[in-house]
Design an enzyme around this catalytic site. Structure first.
Site, short mmCIF file in Angstrom:
data_model
loop_
_atom_site.label_atom_id
_atom_site.label_comp_id
_atom_site.label_asym_id
_atom_site.label_seq_id
_atom_site.Cartn_x
_atom_site.Cartn_y
_atom_site.Cartn_z
N GLY A 1 0.82 -1.20 0.00
CA GLY A 1 0.00 0.00 0.00
C GLY A 1 0.86 1.25 0.00
O GLY A 1 2.07 1.20 0.28
N CYS A 2 0.24 2.39 -0.31
CA CYS A 2 1.00 3.63 -0.40
C CYS A 2 1.51 4.08 0.98
O CYS A 2 2.71 4.37 1.13
CB CYS A 2 0.16 4.71 -1.06
SG CYS A 2 -1.50 4.92 -0.37
N PHE A 3 0.63 4.13 1.98
CA PHE A 3 1.08 4.50 3.32
C PHE A 3 2.10 3.50 3.88
O PHE A 3 3.11 3.91 4.47
CB PHE A 3 -0.10 4.63 4.27
CG PHE A 3 -0.79 5.97 4.22
CD1 PHE A 3 -0.10 7.13 4.54
CD2 PHE A 3 -2.13 6.08 3.87
CE1 PHE A 3 -0.73 8.38 4.51
CE2 PHE A 3 -2.77 7.31 3.83
CZ PHE A 3 -2.08 8.46 4.15
N THR B 1 4.27 1.73 2.22
CA THR B 1 5.54 1.94 1.53
C THR B 1 6.32 3.06 2.20
O THR B 1 7.50 2.90 2.55
CB THR B 1 5.30 2.28 0.05
OG1 THR B 1 4.73 1.14 -0.60
CG2 THR B 1 6.60 2.64 -0.65
N SER B 2 5.68 4.20 2.39
CA SER B 2 6.34 5.33 3.02
C SER B 2 6.74 5.01 4.46
O SER B 2 7.88 5.28 4.88
CB SER B 2 5.41 6.54 2.99
OG SER B 2 5.97 7.65 3.66
#
Length: 346
Positions: free
Chosen positions: A149-151, A153-154
Protein backbone atom coordinates in the site's frame (compact mmCIF):
# COMPACT_ATOMS: atom_id res chain seq x y z
CA UNK A 1 9.83 -8.07 -25.22
CA UNK A 2 6.98 -9.20 -22.95
CA UNK A 3 3.29 -8.42 -23.38
CA UNK A 4 1.24 -7.07 -20.48
CA UNK A 5 -2.40 -6.62 -19.56
CA UNK A 6 -3.93 -4.26 -17.02
CA UNK A 7 -7.10 -5.46 -15.31
CA UNK A 8 -9.12 -2.59 -13.90
CA UNK A 9 -7.96 -0.21 -16.56
CA UNK A 10 -9.77 3.02 -15.68
CA UNK A 11 -8.51 3.84 -12.17
CA UNK A 12 -5.69 6.21 -11.30
CA UNK A 13 -3.23 3.36 -10.64
CA UNK A 14 -3.92 1.94 -14.10
CA UNK A 15 -3.44 5.32 -15.75
CA UNK A 16 -0.04 5.67 -14.08
CA UNK A 17 0.87 2.18 -15.30
CA UNK A 18 -0.05 3.19 -18.85
CA UNK A 19 2.08 6.35 -18.60
CA UNK A 20 5.14 4.58 -17.22
CA UNK A 21 4.91 1.50 -19.45
CA UNK A 22 4.85 3.72 -22.55
CA UNK A 23 8.61 4.30 -22.12
CA UNK A 24 9.49 0.72 -21.08
CA UNK A 25 11.49 -0.98 -23.80
CA UNK A 26 10.91 -4.53 -22.47
CA UNK A 27 7.11 -4.40 -22.00
CA UNK A 28 4.38 -3.83 -24.55
CA UNK A 29 0.94 -3.02 -23.17
CA UNK A 30 -1.27 -5.42 -25.10
CA UNK A 31 -4.62 -5.28 -23.30
CA UNK A 32 -6.53 -2.87 -21.07
CA UNK A 33 -9.37 -4.75 -19.41
CA UNK A 34 -12.46 -3.15 -17.94
CA UNK A 35 -15.62 -5.21 -17.56
CA UNK A 36 -17.72 -2.13 -16.84
CA UNK A 37 -16.48 -0.08 -19.81
CA UNK A 38 -15.27 -2.65 -22.33
CA UNK A 39 -15.62 -1.59 -25.95
CA UNK A 40 -14.90 2.04 -25.13
CA UNK A 41 -11.73 3.90 -26.01
CA UNK A 42 -9.79 4.80 -22.89
CA UNK A 43 -9.17 8.23 -24.42
CA UNK A 44 -12.91 8.90 -24.13
CA UNK A 45 -12.41 8.80 -20.34
CA UNK A 46 -8.87 10.19 -20.25
CA UNK A 47 -8.39 12.50 -23.26
CA UNK A 48 -4.70 12.96 -22.47
CA UNK A 49 -4.19 9.41 -23.83
CA UNK A 50 -5.48 10.35 -27.30
CA UNK A 51 -3.06 9.01 -29.96
CA UNK A 52 -1.31 6.76 -27.39
CA UNK A 53 -3.87 3.95 -27.02
CA UNK A 54 -5.84 2.98 -30.12
CA UNK A 55 -7.41 -0.37 -29.17
CA UNK A 56 -10.65 -0.29 -27.17
CA UNK A 57 -10.79 -1.69 -23.68
CA UNK A 58 -11.73 -5.35 -23.47
CA UNK A 59 -13.87 -7.61 -21.32
CA UNK A 60 -11.98 -10.08 -19.17
CA UNK A 61 -11.56 -13.51 -20.74
CA UNK A 62 -9.42 -15.15 -18.11
CA UNK A 63 -8.86 -18.42 -20.00
CA UNK A 64 -7.23 -16.65 -22.94
CA UNK A 65 -4.88 -14.42 -20.91
CA UNK A 66 -1.96 -16.86 -20.86
CA UNK A 67 -2.05 -17.16 -24.68
CA UNK A 68 -1.91 -13.41 -25.19
CA UNK A 69 0.22 -11.87 -22.44
CA UNK A 70 3.08 -12.65 -20.05
CA UNK A 71 2.40 -10.12 -17.27
CA UNK A 72 -0.90 -9.12 -15.63
CA UNK A 73 -1.24 -6.01 -13.47
CA UNK A 74 -4.30 -6.07 -11.20
CA UNK A 75 -5.20 -2.39 -10.72
CA UNK A 76 -8.47 -3.40 -9.12
CA UNK A 77 -10.30 -2.50 -5.90
CA UNK A 78 -9.98 -4.88 -2.96
CA UNK A 79 -11.97 -8.07 -3.41
CA UNK A 80 -11.33 -8.70 -7.13
CA UNK A 81 -7.83 -10.11 -7.46
CA UNK A 82 -8.33 -12.60 -4.61
CA UNK A 83 -10.87 -14.33 -6.88
CA UNK A 84 -8.89 -14.05 -10.13
CA UNK A 85 -5.28 -14.78 -9.17
CA UNK A 86 -6.03 -18.30 -7.84
CA UNK A 87 -7.35 -19.13 -11.32
CA UNK A 88 -4.01 -18.08 -12.84
CA UNK A 89 -1.72 -19.57 -10.22
CA UNK A 90 -0.80 -22.65 -12.26
CA UNK A 91 -0.17 -20.62 -15.43
CA UNK A 92 3.10 -19.07 -16.58
CA UNK A 93 1.76 -15.55 -16.02
CA UNK A 94 3.48 -13.08 -13.72
CA UNK A 95 0.77 -11.49 -11.56
CA UNK A 96 1.24 -8.13 -9.82
CA UNK A 97 -1.59 -7.19 -7.46
CA UNK A 98 -1.89 -3.48 -6.68
CA UNK A 99 -4.85 -4.07 -4.35
CA UNK A 100 -4.65 -5.16 -0.72
CA UNK A 101 -5.97 -8.68 -1.27
CA UNK A 102 -2.71 -10.55 -0.66
CA UNK A 103 -0.85 -8.25 1.74
CA UNK A 104 -2.17 -9.68 5.01
CA UNK A 105 -0.83 -13.19 5.59
CA UNK A 106 -3.53 -14.15 8.12
CA UNK A 107 -6.98 -14.87 6.73
CA UNK A 108 -8.51 -13.97 10.10
CA UNK A 109 -6.73 -10.61 10.10
CA UNK A 110 -7.93 -9.92 6.56
CA UNK A 111 -11.50 -10.66 7.60
CA UNK A 112 -11.17 -8.37 10.62
CA UNK A 113 -9.70 -5.38 8.76
CA UNK A 114 -11.23 -5.73 5.28
CA UNK A 115 -14.59 -7.12 6.39
CA UNK A 116 -14.60 -9.89 3.79
CA UNK A 117 -13.33 -13.41 3.23
CA UNK A 118 -9.64 -13.62 2.32
CA UNK A 119 -7.96 -15.25 -0.67
CA UNK A 120 -7.08 -18.95 -0.39
CA UNK A 121 -4.21 -19.43 2.06
CA UNK A 122 -2.11 -21.14 -0.61
CA UNK A 123 -2.35 -18.06 -2.84
CA UNK A 124 -1.46 -15.75 0.04
CA UNK A 125 1.54 -17.94 0.90
CA UNK A 126 2.74 -17.92 -2.72
CA UNK A 127 2.64 -14.13 -2.98
CA UNK A 128 5.77 -12.09 -2.26
CA UNK A 129 5.42 -8.67 -0.64
CA UNK A 130 6.79 -6.29 -3.24
CA UNK A 131 8.88 -3.82 -1.26
CA UNK A 132 12.03 -4.04 -3.40
CA UNK A 133 14.41 -2.33 -0.99
CA UNK A 134 13.73 -5.02 1.64
CA UNK A 135 12.64 -8.18 -0.23
CA UNK A 136 14.65 -7.92 -3.44
CA UNK A 137 15.86 -11.52 -3.63
CA UNK A 138 12.41 -12.96 -2.92
CA UNK A 139 10.92 -10.72 -5.62
CA UNK A 140 13.41 -11.94 -8.21
CA UNK A 141 12.05 -15.48 -7.86
CA UNK A 142 8.36 -14.61 -7.50
CA UNK A 143 5.42 -15.27 -9.81
CA UNK A 144 2.87 -13.42 -7.70
CA UNK A 145 3.62 -9.99 -6.21
CA UNK A 146 1.52 -8.27 -3.58
CA UNK A 147 2.32 -4.61 -4.19
CA UNK A 148 2.50 -2.68 -0.89
CA UNK A 149 0.00 0.00 0.00
CA UNK A 150 1.00 3.63 -0.40
CA UNK A 151 1.08 4.50 3.32
CA UNK A 152 2.91 1.24 4.22
CA UNK A 153 5.54 1.94 1.53
CA UNK A 154 6.34 5.33 3.02
CA UNK A 155 6.09 4.11 6.63
CA UNK A 156 8.08 0.89 6.24
CA UNK A 157 10.91 2.49 4.27
CA UNK A 158 11.12 5.15 6.96
CA UNK A 159 10.98 2.81 9.96
CA UNK A 160 12.69 -0.46 8.96
CA UNK A 161 16.34 0.68 9.34
CA UNK A 162 15.61 1.94 12.88
CA UNK A 163 13.70 -1.23 13.80
CA UNK A 164 16.25 -3.61 12.29
CA UNK A 165 19.15 -1.89 14.06
CA UNK A 166 17.14 -1.67 17.31
CA UNK A 167 17.49 2.10 17.47
CA UNK A 168 13.90 2.63 18.64
CA UNK A 169 11.43 0.79 20.85
CA UNK A 170 8.95 -1.55 19.14
CA UNK A 171 6.09 0.41 20.63
CA UNK A 172 4.69 2.93 20.78
CA UNK A 173 5.43 4.01 17.20
CA UNK A 174 3.35 6.96 16.02
CA UNK A 175 2.68 7.43 12.29
CA UNK A 176 0.97 10.64 11.19
CA UNK A 177 0.11 10.21 7.50
CA UNK A 178 -1.20 12.72 4.95
CA UNK A 179 -2.24 11.98 1.38
CA UNK A 180 -3.66 13.74 -1.66
CA UNK A 181 -7.14 13.05 -3.00
CA UNK A 182 -6.01 10.59 -5.67
CA UNK A 183 -5.21 8.16 -2.86
CA UNK A 184 -8.96 7.67 -2.42
CA UNK A 185 -9.32 6.51 -6.03
CA UNK A 186 -11.43 7.84 -8.90
CA UNK A 187 -14.86 6.82 -7.67
CA UNK A 188 -16.45 9.99 -6.24
CA UNK A 189 -17.73 10.15 -2.68
CA UNK A 190 -18.86 12.74 -0.18
CA UNK A 191 -15.42 12.64 1.44
CA UNK A 192 -13.65 13.52 -1.84
CA UNK A 193 -16.21 16.09 -3.04
CA UNK A 194 -14.45 19.40 -3.87
CA UNK A 195 -16.40 21.41 -1.32
CA UNK A 196 -15.53 18.86 1.40
CA UNK A 197 -11.82 18.70 0.59
CA UNK A 198 -10.98 22.26 -0.43
CA UNK A 199 -9.54 24.40 2.40
CA UNK A 200 -9.81 21.40 4.71
CA UNK A 201 -7.71 18.69 6.36
CA UNK A 202 -9.54 15.62 7.60
CA UNK A 203 -8.54 12.52 9.56
CA UNK A 204 -10.28 9.36 8.39
CA UNK A 205 -10.55 5.66 9.32
CA UNK A 206 -9.07 6.53 12.70
CA UNK A 207 -7.89 3.34 14.42
CA UNK A 208 -9.35 1.08 11.73
CA UNK A 209 -7.44 1.71 8.52
CA UNK A 210 -6.56 -1.50 6.65
CA UNK A 211 -2.93 -0.36 6.36
CA UNK A 212 -2.44 -0.71 10.14
CA UNK A 213 -2.08 -4.55 10.17
CA UNK A 214 0.05 -4.40 7.03
CA UNK A 215 2.53 -1.99 8.64
CA UNK A 216 2.64 -3.92 11.93
CA UNK A 217 2.96 -7.29 10.18
CA UNK A 218 6.08 -6.38 8.23
CA UNK A 219 7.71 -4.36 11.00
CA UNK A 220 7.20 -7.36 13.32
CA UNK A 221 8.79 -9.62 10.70
CA UNK A 222 11.86 -7.40 10.58
CA UNK A 223 12.09 -7.20 14.39
CA UNK A 224 11.33 -10.90 14.94
CA UNK A 225 8.96 -9.80 17.69
CA UNK A 226 5.72 -7.86 17.97
CA UNK A 227 5.76 -4.25 16.79
CA UNK A 228 2.72 -2.04 17.33
CA UNK A 229 2.05 1.27 15.60
CA UNK A 230 -0.59 3.96 15.94
CA UNK A 231 -1.37 5.14 12.42
CA UNK A 232 -3.73 8.00 11.57
CA UNK A 233 -4.22 9.04 7.94
CA UNK A 234 -5.37 12.49 6.83
CA UNK A 235 -6.81 13.69 3.55
CA UNK A 236 -5.37 17.01 2.39
CA UNK A 237 -6.42 19.28 -0.49
CA UNK A 238 -3.94 18.31 -3.18
CA UNK A 239 -4.13 15.84 -6.05
CA UNK A 240 -1.15 13.57 -5.42
CA UNK A 241 1.62 13.04 -2.92
CA UNK A 242 1.92 11.38 0.48
CA UNK A 243 3.99 12.13 3.56
CA UNK A 244 4.39 10.32 6.89
CA UNK A 245 5.87 11.86 10.01
CA UNK A 246 6.85 9.10 12.44
CA UNK A 247 7.95 9.13 16.06
CA UNK A 248 9.85 6.37 17.85
CA UNK A 249 11.27 6.26 21.39
CA UNK A 250 15.06 5.88 21.25
CA UNK A 251 16.67 2.83 22.89
CA UNK A 252 20.19 4.22 22.66
CA UNK A 253 22.10 7.46 22.66
CA UNK A 254 22.58 8.49 19.05
CA UNK A 255 23.01 11.79 17.25
CA UNK A 256 21.17 13.06 14.18
CA UNK A 257 24.40 12.77 12.20
CA UNK A 258 24.85 9.14 13.25
CA UNK A 259 21.29 8.12 12.38
CA UNK A 260 21.60 9.78 8.96
CA UNK A 261 24.81 7.84 8.34
CA UNK A 262 23.05 4.61 9.37
CA UNK A 263 20.21 5.24 6.93
CA UNK A 264 22.55 6.22 4.10
CA UNK A 265 24.49 3.00 4.62
CA UNK A 266 21.28 0.93 4.81
CA UNK A 267 19.99 2.28 1.50
CA UNK A 268 23.30 2.89 -0.29
CA UNK A 269 22.48 0.36 -3.06
CA UNK A 270 18.85 1.39 -3.47
CA UNK A 271 18.36 3.82 -6.37
CA UNK A 272 14.91 5.06 -5.35
CA UNK A 273 15.53 5.96 -1.70
CA UNK A 274 17.17 9.31 -1.04
CA UNK A 275 18.27 10.26 2.48
CA UNK A 276 18.34 13.97 3.23
CA UNK A 277 21.23 15.70 4.97
CA UNK A 278 20.95 17.11 8.49
CA UNK A 279 18.30 19.81 8.76
CA UNK A 280 16.73 18.93 5.40
CA UNK A 281 13.31 17.32 5.13
CA UNK A 282 11.25 16.18 2.13
CA UNK A 283 8.09 17.78 0.79
CA UNK A 284 5.54 15.92 -1.31
CA UNK A 285 6.26 17.97 -4.42
CA UNK A 286 9.91 16.83 -4.37
CA UNK A 287 8.85 13.37 -5.61
CA UNK A 288 5.94 14.39 -7.84
CA UNK A 289 5.54 11.94 -10.77
CA UNK A 290 8.59 9.90 -9.73
CA UNK A 291 9.40 6.58 -8.03
CA UNK A 292 11.55 8.13 -5.31
CA UNK A 293 11.09 7.94 -1.56
CA UNK A 294 12.85 10.77 0.29
CA UNK A 295 13.55 10.45 4.01
CA UNK A 296 14.57 13.13 6.51
CA UNK A 297 15.70 12.37 10.08
CA UNK A 298 16.03 14.23 13.36
CA UNK A 299 16.94 13.14 16.89
CA UNK A 300 14.93 15.13 19.43
CA UNK A 301 17.20 15.07 22.48
CA UNK A 302 14.59 16.83 24.61
CA UNK A 303 12.02 14.01 24.25
CA UNK A 304 14.50 11.23 23.42
CA UNK A 305 12.63 10.51 20.19
CA UNK A 306 13.63 9.79 16.62
CA UNK A 307 11.55 11.79 14.15
CA UNK A 308 11.37 10.30 10.64
CA UNK A 309 9.75 12.11 7.71
CA UNK A 310 9.18 9.97 4.61
CA UNK A 311 7.52 11.20 1.40
CA UNK A 312 6.50 9.52 -1.86
CA UNK A 313 4.20 10.03 -4.84
CA UNK A 314 1.28 7.83 -3.82
CA UNK A 315 0.49 6.82 -7.43
CA UNK A 316 4.08 5.98 -8.43
CA UNK A 317 6.24 4.61 -5.61
CA UNK A 318 2.98 3.97 -3.76
CA UNK A 319 1.42 2.01 -6.63
CA UNK A 320 2.30 1.83 -10.36
CA UNK A 321 6.00 2.70 -10.21
CA UNK A 322 6.70 0.15 -7.50
CA UNK A 323 4.76 -2.46 -9.51
CA UNK A 324 7.03 -1.85 -12.51
CA UNK A 325 10.10 -1.88 -10.27
CA UNK A 326 8.99 -5.33 -9.10
CA UNK A 327 8.46 -6.57 -12.67
CA UNK A 328 11.94 -5.37 -13.60
CA UNK A 329 13.40 -7.45 -10.77
CA UNK A 330 11.26 -10.50 -11.62
CA UNK A 331 12.60 -10.50 -15.17
CA UNK A 332 16.25 -9.68 -14.50
CA UNK A 333 16.00 -6.24 -16.08
CA UNK A 334 17.61 -3.06 -14.79
CA UNK A 335 15.63 -2.18 -11.67
CA UNK A 336 15.41 1.47 -12.72
CA UNK A 337 14.22 0.83 -16.27
CA UNK A 338 11.23 2.94 -17.23
CA UNK A 339 11.33 4.68 -13.85
CA UNK A 340 14.41 6.87 -13.86
CA UNK A 341 12.40 10.05 -14.36
CA UNK A 342 13.20 13.48 -12.96
CA UNK A 343 10.36 14.53 -10.62
CA UNK A 344 7.94 17.14 -11.97
CA UNK A 345 8.43 20.54 -10.32
CA UNK A 346 6.82 22.88 -9.42
Amino acid sequence: MKNAAIIGGTGYGAIELIRLLHSHKHIQLKKIISNSQHGEQISSIYPHLTSFIEEPMEKLEIKSLEKEVDIVFFATPAGISKKLIPQLEQSSLQCIDLSGDLRITSQDQYLEWYGAEAAPQETIDNAVYGLPEIYKEEIKNAKIISNPGCFPTSSLLGLIPAIQHKVIENSPIIIDGKTGISGAGRTPSAMTHFSEVNDNVKAYKVGKHQHIPEIDQYLSGIANESVTSTFTPHLIPMTRGLICTMYGQLKMTISTEEIIDLYKSFYQSEPFVRIRNKGEFPATKDMNGSNYCDIGLHVDERTNQLIIISAIDNLVKGAAGQAIQNVNLMNGWDEEHGLNNVPVYP
